[in-house]
Motif scaffolding. Structure first.
Motif, PDB file in Angstrom:
ATOM      1  N   ILE A   9       0.932  -1.249   0.089  1.00 54.53           N
ATOM      2  CA  ILE A   9      -0.047  -0.117   0.139  1.00 54.53           C
ATOM      3  C   ILE A   9       0.714   1.263   0.007  1.00 54.53           C
ATOM      4  O   ILE A   9       2.070   1.303   0.552  1.00 54.53           O
ATOM      5  CB  ILE A   9      -1.047  -0.077   1.198  1.00 54.53           C
ATOM      6  N   ILE A  10       0.371   2.239  -0.377  1.00 55.85           N
ATOM      7  CA  ILE A  10       1.123   3.623  -0.685  1.00 55.85           C
ATOM      8  C   ILE A  10       0.761   4.137   0.747  1.00 55.85           C
ATOM      9  O   ILE A  10      -0.345   4.240   1.309  1.00 55.85           O
ATOM     10  CB  ILE A  10       0.653   4.339  -2.010  1.00 55.85           C
ATOM     11  N   PHE A  37       8.428   5.322  13.791  1.00 53.82           N
ATOM     12  CA  PHE A  37       8.271   6.232  12.735  1.00 53.82           C
ATOM     13  C   PHE A  37       6.911   6.085  12.077  1.00 53.82           C
ATOM     14  O   PHE A  37       6.287   5.002  12.044  1.00 53.82           O
ATOM     15  CB  PHE A  37       9.176   5.595  11.498  1.00 53.82           C
ATOM     16  N   TYR A  38       6.031   7.136  11.833  1.00 47.76           N
ATOM     17  CA  TYR A  38       4.875   7.367  11.811  1.00 47.76           C
ATOM     18  C   TYR A  38       4.459   7.565  10.207  1.00 47.76           C
ATOM     19  O   TYR A  38       5.249   8.495   9.550  1.00 47.76           O
ATOM     20  CB  TYR A  38       4.090   8.530  12.575  1.00 47.76           C
ATOM     21  N   VAL A  39       3.618   6.979   9.536  1.00 48.09           N
ATOM     22  CA  VAL A  39       3.227   7.128   8.275  1.00 48.09           C
ATOM     23  C   VAL A  39       1.370   7.050   8.153  1.00 48.09           C
ATOM     24  O   VAL A  39       0.965   6.765   9.225  1.00 48.09           O
ATOM     25  CB  VAL A  39       3.683   6.149   7.108  1.00 48.09           C
ATOM     26  N   THR A  40       1.010   7.365   7.018  1.00 53.24           N
ATOM     27  CA  THR A  40      -0.442   7.221   6.768  1.00 53.24           C
ATOM     28  C   THR A  40      -0.757   6.944   5.476  1.00 53.24           C
ATOM     29  O   THR A  40       0.147   7.109   4.516  1.00 53.24           O
ATOM     30  CB  THR A  40      -1.167   8.772   7.361  1.00 53.24           C
ATOM     31  N   ASP A  41      -1.691   6.452   5.107  1.00 52.49           N
ATOM     32  CA  ASP A  41      -2.300   6.045   3.930  1.00 52.49           C
ATOM     33  C   ASP A  41      -3.016   7.118   3.570  1.00 52.49           C
ATOM     34  O   ASP A  41      -3.701   7.215   2.256  1.00 52.49           O
ATOM     35  CB  ASP A  41      -3.016   4.910   3.912  1.00 52.49           C
ATOM     36  N   TYR A  66       5.959   6.219   0.387  1.00 48.50           N
ATOM     37  CA  TYR A  66       6.613   4.838   0.371  1.00 48.50           C
ATOM     38  C   TYR A  66       5.718   3.838   0.153  1.00 48.50           C
ATOM     39  O   TYR A  66       4.553   3.948  -0.078  1.00 48.50           O
ATOM     40  CB  TYR A  66       6.859   4.537   2.061  1.00 48.50           C
ATOM     41  N   LEU A  67       6.070   2.507  -0.043  1.00 50.96           N
ATOM     42  CA  LEU A  67       5.401   1.300  -0.261  1.00 50.96           C
ATOM     43  C   LEU A  67       5.557   0.549   1.013  1.00 50.96           C
ATOM     44  O   LEU A  67       6.707   0.414   1.533  1.00 50.96           O
ATOM     45  CB  LEU A  67       5.780   0.412  -1.633  1.00 50.96           C
ATOM     46  N   LEU A  68       4.275   0.292   1.694  1.00 49.60           N
ATOM     47  CA  LEU A  68       4.280  -0.569   2.790  1.00 49.60           C
ATOM     48  C   LEU A  68       3.842  -2.015   2.574  1.00 49.60           C
ATOM     49  O   LEU A  68       2.595  -2.026   1.874  1.00 49.60           O
ATOM     50  CB  LEU A  68       3.425   0.215   3.939  1.00 49.60           C
ATOM     51  N   ARG A  69       4.541  -3.094   3.046  1.00 49.77           N
ATOM     52  CA  ARG A  69       4.194  -4.161   2.851  1.00 49.77           C
ATOM     53  C   ARG A  69       3.560  -4.618   3.725  1.00 49.77           C
ATOM     54  O   ARG A  69       3.846  -5.462   4.813  1.00 49.77           O
ATOM     55  CB  ARG A  69       5.575  -5.277   2.488  1.00 49.77           C
ATOM     56  N   ARG A  70       2.055  -4.239   4.000  1.00 50.72           N
ATOM     57  CA  ARG A  70       1.402  -4.224   5.257  1.00 50.72           C
ATOM     58  C   ARG A  70       1.152  -5.645   5.572  1.00 50.72           C
ATOM     59  O   ARG A  70       1.222  -6.152   6.635  1.00 50.72           O
ATOM     60  CB  ARG A  70       0.338  -3.427   5.207  1.00 50.72           C
ATOM     61  N   LEU A 160       9.107  -1.279   4.697  1.00 53.40           N
ATOM     62  CA  LEU A 160       8.765   0.054   4.047  1.00 53.40           C
ATOM     63  C   LEU A 160      10.126   0.436   3.321  1.00 53.40           C
ATOM     64  O   LEU A 160      10.985   0.596   3.374  1.00 53.40           O
ATOM     65  CB  LEU A 160       8.729   0.891   5.323  1.00 53.40           C
ATOM     66  N   LEU A 161       9.266   0.810   1.835  1.00 46.83           N
ATOM     67  CA  LEU A 161      10.044   0.905   0.717  1.00 46.83           C
ATOM     68  C   LEU A 161      10.127   2.510   0.356  1.00 46.83           C
ATOM     69  O   LEU A 161       8.989   2.769  -0.108  1.00 46.83           O
ATOM     70  CB  LEU A 161       9.680  -0.007  -0.190  1.00 46.83           C
TER      71      LEU A 161
END
Length: 168
Positions: A9-10, A37-41, A66-70, A160-161
């Motif tokens: 997911i982005i 490290f905080y991110v959001t979709d 990023y691409l997250l391999r959730r 996290l890419l």
């Protein structure tokens, strides 16, 4: 998992810096889901955060992508997912903000953010000026924004890419 394709997911991290190699324990302690490290979709949410920080620092906002391999994180890490602003979420946020570190048992936490829309309720509850039932009824009218906190450097490095930055 025989041949099953895992989805990416982005996700976004709003900042004033390009963050190509995130460090999970760099952030401030006692945040909603701990020091990570905080991110959001939600692109809009990350954009608003980047603009807010940029205004305070009098510099330019940056939207890291990023691409997250959730799916792989959920399959391989110690995870906690909050689906609503409920009593479990409220207790976790309060515990975090009091420095009790409830995130210590997790590598990844996802759920609503205690932002401007809900922080007054959280603060009134923490100060003892509002009971749990009243706080929860006030929180129930809000649909949560979404944040994901990567608490483990191993998870951050492996799932996290970095996918560049976007202009705001």
């Amino acid at each position: 998992m025989g041949g099953e394709k895992m989805s990416n997911i982005i996700v976004y991290h709003g900042s004033t810096l390009v963050v190509e190699h995130p460090i999970s324990m760099y952030g401030r302690p006692n945040l909603d889901f701990g020091q990570g490290f905080y991110v959001t979709d939600l692109r809009k949410q990350a954009t608003e955060w980047a603009l807010l920080v940029a205004r305070k620092r009098k510099t330019n906002p940056v939207l890291n992508k990023y691409l997250l391999r959730r799916d792989e994180i959920l399959a391989n890490a110690r995870c906690k997912i909050f689906k609503a602003y409920d009593s479990e979420w409220l207790e976790f946020i309060v515990s975090s903000r009091l420095g009790e570190n409830p995130s210590k048992d997790y590598d990844y936490i996802e759920g609503g953010i205690a932002n401007d829309r809900v922080i007054d309720t959280v603060n009134l509850f923490m100060a003892g000026l509002m009971d749990s039932r009243t706080a929860l009824s006030r929180l129930a009218v809000h649909s949560p924004n979404n944040q994901m906190c990567l608490l483990s450097q191993e998870i951050t490095d492996n799932y996290l890419l970095f996918d560049g930055t976007e202009s705001i």
